[in-house]
Design an enzyme around this catalytic site. Structure first.
Site, PDB file in Angstrom:
ATOM      1  N   TRP A 151       0.591  -1.510  -0.406  1.00 21.15           N
ATOM      2  CA  TRP A 151      -0.094  -0.157   0.266  1.00 21.15           C
ATOM      3  C   TRP A 151       0.694   1.016  -0.063  1.00 21.15           C
ATOM      4  CZ3 TRP A 151      -4.972  -0.249  -1.880  1.00 21.15           C
ATOM      5  CH2 TRP A 151      -4.961  -1.799  -1.442  1.00 21.15           C
ATOM      6  N   ASP A 174      -0.880   6.605   6.173  1.00 16.71           N
ATOM      7  CA  ASP A 174      -2.084   5.298   6.146  1.00 16.71           C
ATOM      8  C   ASP A 174      -2.347   4.659   7.388  1.00 16.71           C
ATOM      9  OD1 ASP A 174      -4.216   3.897   5.343  1.00 16.71           O
ATOM     10  OD2 ASP A 174      -2.570   3.483   3.544  1.00 16.71           O
ATOM     11  N   LYS A 204     -12.170  -2.002   7.836  1.00 15.20           N
ATOM     12  CA  LYS A 204     -11.725  -2.496   8.757  1.00 15.20           C
ATOM     13  C   LYS A 204     -11.618  -2.673   9.919  1.00 15.20           C
ATOM     14  CE  LYS A 204      -7.756  -2.844   4.833  1.00 15.20           C
ATOM     15  NZ  LYS A 204      -7.787  -4.033   4.711  1.00 15.20           N
TER      16      LYS A 204
END
Length: 360
Positions: A101, A171, A195
């Site tokens: 990511w 992030d 999540k």
């Protein structure tokens, strides 16, 4: 009602309490005789939910008054280009690479600037988080970008109290609100909700207001953080049901001890699985280095790919969902976000021990 042992990496498990509340209110939200999905986002009934969700986030994360809380769309992936579009000054941001990511964030930044990599463990298959002593960062960086938890590789920054020399951006899609951390150390935090915070559809952004001064005038209206800050995240129609579910999940978190309660809960769950791996005599091997292990995503392999596949097939038959490792690395992965109960991890431990006894 029997619930699956859900280890999906995202969208992920939600608290039973939040789902039950949504079920009770689905067709008649607070005596409106409508679902929250049917309410106008300009109505008082919806705005109460909208503001309550933001207020709970501020309380649970201890967000300082210097920072705005924005409820956006487009997932964390839209943040990859939005960040350089809004915050470049010299055109040289710094990206610390710890997994796929962070690589994707860097890829988008390269379309808009000349970023550099101030630290990376890619040559070690992302088995660990780099030590701060290994990082190359400077007060001349436009900003420094990290990914706090790496779902694919099962690694996590253990210390988020980073003293960065330039604006720090994180992030936190896969571990936000899983533990306390100093929000004030960050100029921008972003996280997809699917999540730890709710269903997919809403993205949380926590932005220090002083950063808006950097945004160029030519930045498109919808891609400006100050647009959403000025309009209280109501510039256009927000994902109202996702925000409603965000509020329900945050209410559950508060009732269960807040960030400190989640940290204790997640430490216990992670210990159950890592102890099983460590005491298996090498039958199970973790991907992540011990000092970088994630308390959100436990990644591991068995002695052969054939055994990996047998394990995954038998686990699925036994009611364990989502244990496949990411397609890019294979193996096995148990995602144990906030809402995954301890009992589910204990059930997996028993299955892992039984499987080893059978196949070891």
């Amino acid at each position: 009602m029997v619930r699956a042992h859900n280890f999906n990496a995202g969208p992920a498990a939600l608290p039973d309490q939040a789902l039950a509340q949504a079920k009770d209110e689905l067709m008649n939200f607070r005596h409106t005789e409508m679902s929250v999905m049917e309410l106008s986002h300009r109505s008082q009934d919806y705005e109460q939910v909208h503001h309550a969700a933001k207020d709970l986030l501020r309380e649970l994360l201890n967000v300082p008054d210097t920072h705005d809380i924005l409820l956006l769309q487009g997932g964390a992936s839209l943040q990859f280009p939005m960040i350089p579009m809004n915050f470049l000054t010299k055109g040289q941001p710094n990206y610390i690479l710890t997994g796929s990511w962070s690589e994707k964030a860097l890829k988008e930044a390269k379309l808009l600037a000349h970023p550099y990599t101030g630290g990376s463990t890619k040559d070690e298959q992302y088995r660990r988080i780099p030590h701060t002593s290994e990082l190359n960062w400077s007060n001349t960086d436009d900003y420094i970008h990290i990914t706090s938890n790496n779902t694919i590789y099962g690694t996590q920054w253990q210390d988020l109290a980073l003293d960065a020399p330039a604006p720090l951006i994180a992030d936190m899609s896969s571990d936000i609100l899983s533990r306390p951390f100093p929000v004030e150390n960050y100029q921008l935090i972003y996280a997809g909700a699917q999540k730890n915070l709710g269903p997919s559809g809403v993205t949380i952004v926590i932005a220090e207001r002083s950063m808006y001064e950097r945004t160029p005038e030519h930045t498109p209206t919808l891609l400006r953080y100050d647009t959403h800050a000025d309009k209280d995240s109501l510039y256009h129609t927000p994902p109202t049901f996702a925000i409603y579910m965000l509020y329900q999940v945050l209410s559950w978190v508060k009732e269960n001890g807040g960030a400190e309660g989640m940290a204790k809960r997640n430490d216990e769950k992670a210990a159950v699985l890592y102890d099983t791996i460590d005491n298996s005599g090498g039958f199970y091997t973790g991907h992540a280095a011990a000092d970088s292990r994630s308390h959100m995503n436990v990644t591991f392999n068995l002695p052969s790919e054939e055994l990996n596949q047998t394990f995954l097939a038998e686990a699925k038959d036994a009611g364990f969902i989502g244990l496949n490792g990411h397609r890019s690395v294979g193996g096995c992965r148990a995602s144990i976000y906030n809402a995954v109960p301890l009992e589910t991890c204990e059930a997996l431990r028993s299955f892992m021990k039984d499987f080893q006894a059978k196949h070891g």
